[in-house]
Write a protein that holds these residues in place. Structure first.
Motif, PDB file in Angstrom:
ATOM      1  N   ALA A  74      -9.635  11.970  -9.996  1.00  0.00           N
ATOM      2  CA  ALA A  74      -7.915  11.383  -9.905  1.00  0.00           C
ATOM      3  C   ALA A  74      -7.344  11.517 -11.289  1.00  0.00           C
ATOM      4  O   ALA A  74      -6.327  12.065 -11.350  1.00  0.00           O
ATOM      5  CB  ALA A  74      -7.949  10.171  -9.155  1.00  0.00           C
ATOM      6  N   PHE A 121       3.168   2.030  -3.056  1.00  0.00           N
ATOM      7  CA  PHE A 121       2.081   2.549  -4.377  1.00  0.00           C
ATOM      8  C   PHE A 121       2.086   4.244  -4.082  1.00  0.00           C
ATOM      9  O   PHE A 121       2.209   5.018  -5.226  1.00  0.00           O
ATOM     10  CB  PHE A 121       0.843   1.910  -4.735  1.00  0.00           C
ATOM     11  CG  PHE A 121       1.127   0.561  -5.336  1.00  0.00           C
ATOM     12  CD1 PHE A 121       1.581   0.449  -6.527  1.00  0.00           C
ATOM     13  CD2 PHE A 121       0.782  -0.635  -4.680  1.00  0.00           C
ATOM     14  CE1 PHE A 121       2.027  -0.678  -7.198  1.00  0.00           C
ATOM     15  CE2 PHE A 121       0.905  -1.593  -5.351  1.00  0.00           C
ATOM     16  CZ  PHE A 121       1.591  -1.902  -6.478  1.00  0.00           C
ATOM     17  N   GLN A 122       1.989   4.675  -2.680  1.00  0.00           N
ATOM     18  CA  GLN A 122       1.741   5.988  -2.318  1.00  0.00           C
ATOM     19  C   GLN A 122       3.067   6.614  -2.787  1.00  0.00           C
ATOM     20  O   GLN A 122       3.120   7.798  -3.260  1.00  0.00           O
ATOM     21  CB  GLN A 122       1.382   6.156  -1.114  1.00  0.00           C
ATOM     22  CG  GLN A 122       0.073   5.592  -0.620  1.00  0.00           C
ATOM     23  CD  GLN A 122      -0.456   5.908   0.872  1.00  0.00           C
ATOM     24  OE1 GLN A 122      -1.063   4.980   1.533  1.00  0.00           O
ATOM     25  NE2 GLN A 122       0.393   6.797   1.447  1.00  0.00           N
ATOM     26  N   ASN A 182       3.513   7.016  -6.448  1.00  0.00           N
ATOM     27  CA  ASN A 182       2.584   7.967  -7.220  1.00  0.00           C
ATOM     28  C   ASN A 182       3.449   9.193  -6.792  1.00  0.00           C
ATOM     29  O   ASN A 182       3.495  10.156  -7.644  1.00  0.00           O
ATOM     30  CB  ASN A 182       1.319   7.710  -6.349  1.00  0.00           C
ATOM     31  CG  ASN A 182       0.087   7.164  -7.340  1.00  0.00           C
ATOM     32  OD1 ASN A 182       0.583   6.535  -8.194  1.00  0.00           O
ATOM     33  ND2 ASN A 182      -1.239   7.351  -6.933  1.00  0.00           N
ATOM     34  N   LEU A 208     -10.593   9.825  -4.938  1.00  0.00           N
ATOM     35  CA  LEU A 208     -10.460   9.161  -6.433  1.00  0.00           C
ATOM     36  C   LEU A 208     -11.147  10.059  -7.334  1.00  0.00           C
ATOM     37  O   LEU A 208     -10.873  10.042  -8.412  1.00  0.00           O
ATOM     38  CB  LEU A 208     -10.813   7.711  -6.364  1.00  0.00           C
ATOM     39  CG  LEU A 208      -9.640   6.703  -6.099  1.00  0.00           C
ATOM     40  CD1 LEU A 208     -10.177   5.387  -6.048  1.00  0.00           C
ATOM     41  CD2 LEU A 208      -8.554   6.893  -6.675  1.00  0.00           C
ATOM     42  N   LYS A 231       0.803  -1.230   0.067  1.00  0.00           N
ATOM     43  CA  LYS A 231       0.002   0.015   0.020  1.00  0.00           C
ATOM     44  C   LYS A 231       0.949   1.370  -0.065  1.00  0.00           C
ATOM     45  O   LYS A 231       0.685   2.206  -0.759  1.00  0.00           O
ATOM     46  CB  LYS A 231      -0.865   0.059   1.166  1.00  0.00           C
ATOM     47  CG  LYS A 231      -1.869   0.921   1.391  1.00  0.00           C
ATOM     48  CD  LYS A 231      -2.989   0.859   2.500  1.00  0.00           C
ATOM     49  CE  LYS A 231      -3.598   2.048   2.751  1.00  0.00           C
ATOM     50  NZ  LYS A 231      -3.043   2.833   3.725  1.00  0.00           N
ATOM     51  N   PHE A 259      -4.194  13.601 -12.074  1.00  0.00           N
ATOM     52  CA  PHE A 259      -3.036  13.104 -12.113  1.00  0.00           C
ATOM     53  C   PHE A 259      -2.681  12.359 -13.630  1.00  0.00           C
ATOM     54  O   PHE A 259      -3.509  11.418 -14.012  1.00  0.00           O
ATOM     55  CB  PHE A 259      -2.791  12.021 -11.126  1.00  0.00           C
ATOM     56  CG  PHE A 259      -1.494  10.998 -11.135  1.00  0.00           C
ATOM     57  CD1 PHE A 259      -0.494  11.827 -10.461  1.00  0.00           C
ATOM     58  CD2 PHE A 259      -1.511   9.759 -11.621  1.00  0.00           C
ATOM     59  CE1 PHE A 259       0.742  10.845 -10.253  1.00  0.00           C
ATOM     60  CE2 PHE A 259      -0.388   9.087 -11.609  1.00  0.00           C
ATOM     61  CZ  PHE A 259       0.683   9.590 -10.702  1.00  0.00           C
ATOM     62  N   TRP A 267      -1.290  10.710  -0.573  1.00  0.00           N
ATOM     63  CA  TRP A 267      -2.097   9.874  -1.325  1.00  0.00           C
ATOM     64  C   TRP A 267      -3.050   9.006  -0.521  1.00  0.00           C
ATOM     65  O   TRP A 267      -3.888   8.150  -1.068  1.00  0.00           O
ATOM     66  CB  TRP A 267      -1.125   8.980  -2.097  1.00  0.00           C
ATOM     67  CG  TRP A 267      -0.380   9.617  -3.254  1.00  0.00           C
ATOM     68  CD1 TRP A 267       0.802  10.132  -3.048  1.00  0.00           C
ATOM     69  CD2 TRP A 267      -0.844  10.252  -4.517  1.00  0.00           C
ATOM     70  NE1 TRP A 267       1.099  10.795  -4.173  1.00  0.00           N
ATOM     71  CE2 TRP A 267       0.126  10.923  -4.905  1.00  0.00           C
ATOM     72  CE3 TRP A 267      -2.147  10.002  -5.202  1.00  0.00           C
ATOM     73  CZ2 TRP A 267      -0.016  11.467  -6.365  1.00  0.00           C
ATOM     74  CZ3 TRP A 267      -2.178  10.292  -6.381  1.00  0.00           C
ATOM     75  CH2 TRP A 267      -1.329  11.165  -7.071  1.00  0.00           C
TER      76      TRP A 267
HETATM   77  C1  LIG Z   1      -2.137   6.596  -7.517  1.00  0.00           C
HETATM   78  O1  LIG Z   1      -2.723   7.423  -8.537  1.00  0.00           O
HETATM   79  C2  LIG Z   1      -3.808   7.011  -9.119  1.00  0.00           C
HETATM   80  C3  LIG Z   1      -4.265   7.848 -10.074  1.00  0.00           C
HETATM   81  O2  LIG Z   1      -4.783   9.281  -9.601  1.00  0.00           O
HETATM   82  C4  LIG Z   1      -4.747   6.458  -8.135  1.00  0.00           C
HETATM   83  O3  LIG Z   1      -5.900   5.957  -8.943  1.00  0.00           O
HETATM   84  C5  LIG Z   1      -4.364   5.588  -7.202  1.00  0.00           C
HETATM   85  O4  LIG Z   1      -5.167   5.349  -6.478  1.00  0.00           O
HETATM   86  C6  LIG Z   1      -3.099   6.284  -6.465  1.00  0.00           C
HETATM   87  N1  LIG Z   1      -2.533   5.141  -5.642  1.00  0.00           N
HETATM   88  C7  LIG Z   1      -2.476   5.333  -4.364  1.00  0.00           C
HETATM   89  C8  LIG Z   1      -1.939   4.138  -3.471  1.00  0.00           C
HETATM   90  O5  LIG Z   1      -2.893   6.375  -3.878  1.00  0.00           O
END
Ligand SMILES: *[C@@H]1O[C@H](CO)[C@@H](O)[C@H](O)[C@H]1NC(C)=O
Ligand code: HEM
Ligand SMILES: *[C@@H]1O[C@H](CO)[C@@H](O)[C@H](O)[C@H]1NC(C)=O
Ligand SMILES: *[C@@H]1O[C@H](CO)[C@@H](O)[C@H](O)[C@H]1NC(C)=O
Ligand SMILES: *[C@@H]1O[C@H](CO)[C@@H](O)[C@H](O)[C@H]1NC(C)=O
Ligand SMILES: CC(=O)N[C@H]1CO[C@H](CO)[C@@H](O)[C@@H]1O
Length: 411
Positions: A375, A305-306, A309, A372, A302, A379, A367
């Motif tokens: 999002a 991935f933050q 990003n 979302l 988890k 992004f 993040w």
């Molecule tokens: C990373 O960014 C994408 C696109 O905005 C988003 O869908 C995703 O949930 C994000 N991942 C995290 C772990 O926040």
């Protein structure tokens, strides 16, 4: 007398040209902005380098003066620059209808005619599908052990060296991985032709935004040009060399992201601690610590991935995405004439303080629970719509696996 006449007529022609250049025709109101001189336009200002993560001073100044959408000219083209998340999103969604991928000729000349900016229709669809298979979830799942092994081998080798030039070393690592993937695919099923086109497809498409002068990637362009000159000296192996350089240029996307990730880890001990905890927990949960990463483990990262990003948001790897208007476009009261070029300036979206508080700060926690909703508008590091980066998930796998190996095995 005659020469004076020629001089006057010549001057008039120049004045008329400049007048039309500076006041382009439109069936409505053009976005505000100034065009600079024909041919040169605002190129010089735009290319003024700035090494920080911030928006180029050229764009920043114009956003303040004209708002999020303005007109200017670069390398001899009148161009609309969009820093507006809604307009950018609209552009991505309307690919093929109102807009089409397009990159300036200057770059086509540099990168060869097979630039995919100009590749549309049937062949595009065919190659794209091939790419989607190659870097799709099933394929990535199978690749995971190989990515882990290559990463560990490279890290192991670096750890035995006195010092490592990270950018170069990661580029080589990514090159090893992706090159293998492409070549194995080639020898398995496809004809040489298809492979060549596909390689050109991947190369051509992402090489341009990376090598736009004024960005950190200008260096790679210079390297490319230098190699090209070398080639002319050494005709025999010209072809092989050029292909190699082109490939390397493109693998700078992921390797740049990894290099920056290491920099951020170094500068943010809190993030390093959190990341290390996440990955050590993954290993602790295993029956046998020496088993490799599983897809389930990968999906459970988890915080990683933050972290990814946030790295990609700041890294600004493909800072400029180009399109051409196929029809007159009306947006927010402005009219963009058919045929005009549009530059999606995604960095402005990623540094928008209204969406990202303290937007220049590296903060992976931002993040957490980020809404979302919208999002995809806020992004767009991997583009959007049907031209969305086919390598996005592949890049994420490479980064996540790298971080996993790095924080669990090395200091
Ligand atoms: C990373 O960014 C994408 C696109 O905005 C988003 O869908 C995703 O949930 C994000 N991942 C995290 C772990 O926040
Ligand atoms: C962190 C790494 C990467 C970033 C930030 C990135 C970014 C982007 C962006 C912004 C686009 C859209 C360009 C446009 O709309 O004109 C794109 C397209 C593309 N990317 Fe990536 N990319 C990355 C890694 C990769 C990798 C590793 C590969 C393949 C090995 C790849 C292959 C492609 C291809 C083939 C396209 C064209 C897709 C199309 O036009 O349909 N990318 N990428
Ligand atoms: C680069 O950006 C920083 C921060 O925005 C600014 O202080 C600096 O003056 C800029 N450098 C140049 C050469 O424009
Ligand atoms: C390659 O060929 C094999 C059998 O010849 C087939 O099962 C496989 O789906 C093919 N792969 C691709 C990507 O077309
Ligand atoms: C863990 O797996 C390795 C090889 O996969 C094996 O050599 C080792 O004995 C295993 N250890 C335990 C505690 O099962
Ligand atoms: C669309 C495209 O680039 N097609 C090319 C595929 O490769 C062959 C030979 O390598 C070229 O002749 C095509 O133009």
């Amino acid at each position: 007398m005659l020469s004076l006449g020629i001089y006057i007529i010549g001057s008039l022609v120049v004045i008329v040209i400049i007048h039309y250049w500076r006041n382009p025709k439109s069936n409505g109101k053009l976005p505000p902005g100034s065009m600079g001189w024909p041919l040169l336009g605002k190129t010089i200002q735009f290319f003024a380098p700035n090494t920080s993560f911030d928006i180029s001073p050229f764009v920043k100044e114009r956003m303040q003066r004209y708002g999020p959408i303005f007109r200017t000219s670069l390398v001899g083209y009148p161009i609309i620059v969009s820093t507006d998340p809604y307009f950018n999103y609209f552009i991505f969604q309307q690919e093929g209808q109102l807009f089409q991928s397009w990159y300036p000729h200057t770059f086509e000349e540099i990168f060869g005619r097979q630039n995919v900016g100009s590749l549309h229709g049937f062949i595009y669809k065919y190659l794209k599908n091939m790419g989607l298979n190659l870097f799709g979830p099933e394929s990535l799942k199978n690749m995971l052990p190989e990515v882990e092994k290559t990463t560990n081998n490279n890290l192991n080798r670096w750890s035995r060296q006195k010092s490592v030039e990270m950018k170069e070393a990661t580029t080589k690592m990514i090159f090893d991985l992706t090159g293998k993937k492409l070549i194995s695919y080639d020898s398995e099923n496809s004809t040489e032709n298809v492979c060549e086109n596909f390689t050109a497809f991947i190369k051509g498409l992402i090489s341009f935004p990376l090598c736009f002068p004024g960005t950190a990637y200008h260096k790679c362009l210079q390297e490319f040009l230098r190699k090209k000159e070398d080639n002319e000296d050494a005709q025999e192996n010209a072809r092989g060399k050029e292909i190699t350089t082109k490939k390397r240029t493109n693998f700078e996307t992921t390797s740049l992201a990894i290099t920056l990730a290491i920099k951020f880890l170094h500068e943010h001990p809190k993030a390093l601690k959190k990341l290390t905890e996440e990955h050590e927990a993954i290993i602790r949960r295993r029956e046998n610590a020496s088993y490799g990463l599983t897809w389930k483990e990968y999906k459970s990262m988890k915080f990683t991935f933050q972290f990814i990003n946030e790295t990609v948001r700041l890294a600004n790897i493909a800072p400029l995405i180009f399109r051409k208007a196929l029809k007159d476009i009306n947006f927010k009261g402005y009219t963009i004439p058919a045929g005009w070029a549009i530059m999606v300036y995604s960095q402005a979206v990623h540094l928008n303080p209204a969406k990202y508080e303290d937007s220049l700060q590296f903060n992976p926690w931002r993040w957490e629970g980020i809404k979302l909703n919208g999002a995809t508008r806020n992004f767009m590091a991997f583009g959007g719509g049907i031209r969305y980066c086919i390598g996005a998930d592949f890049a994420k796998v490479q980064m996540a696996v790298f971080l996993h190996c790095f924080v669990t095995k090395y200091k």
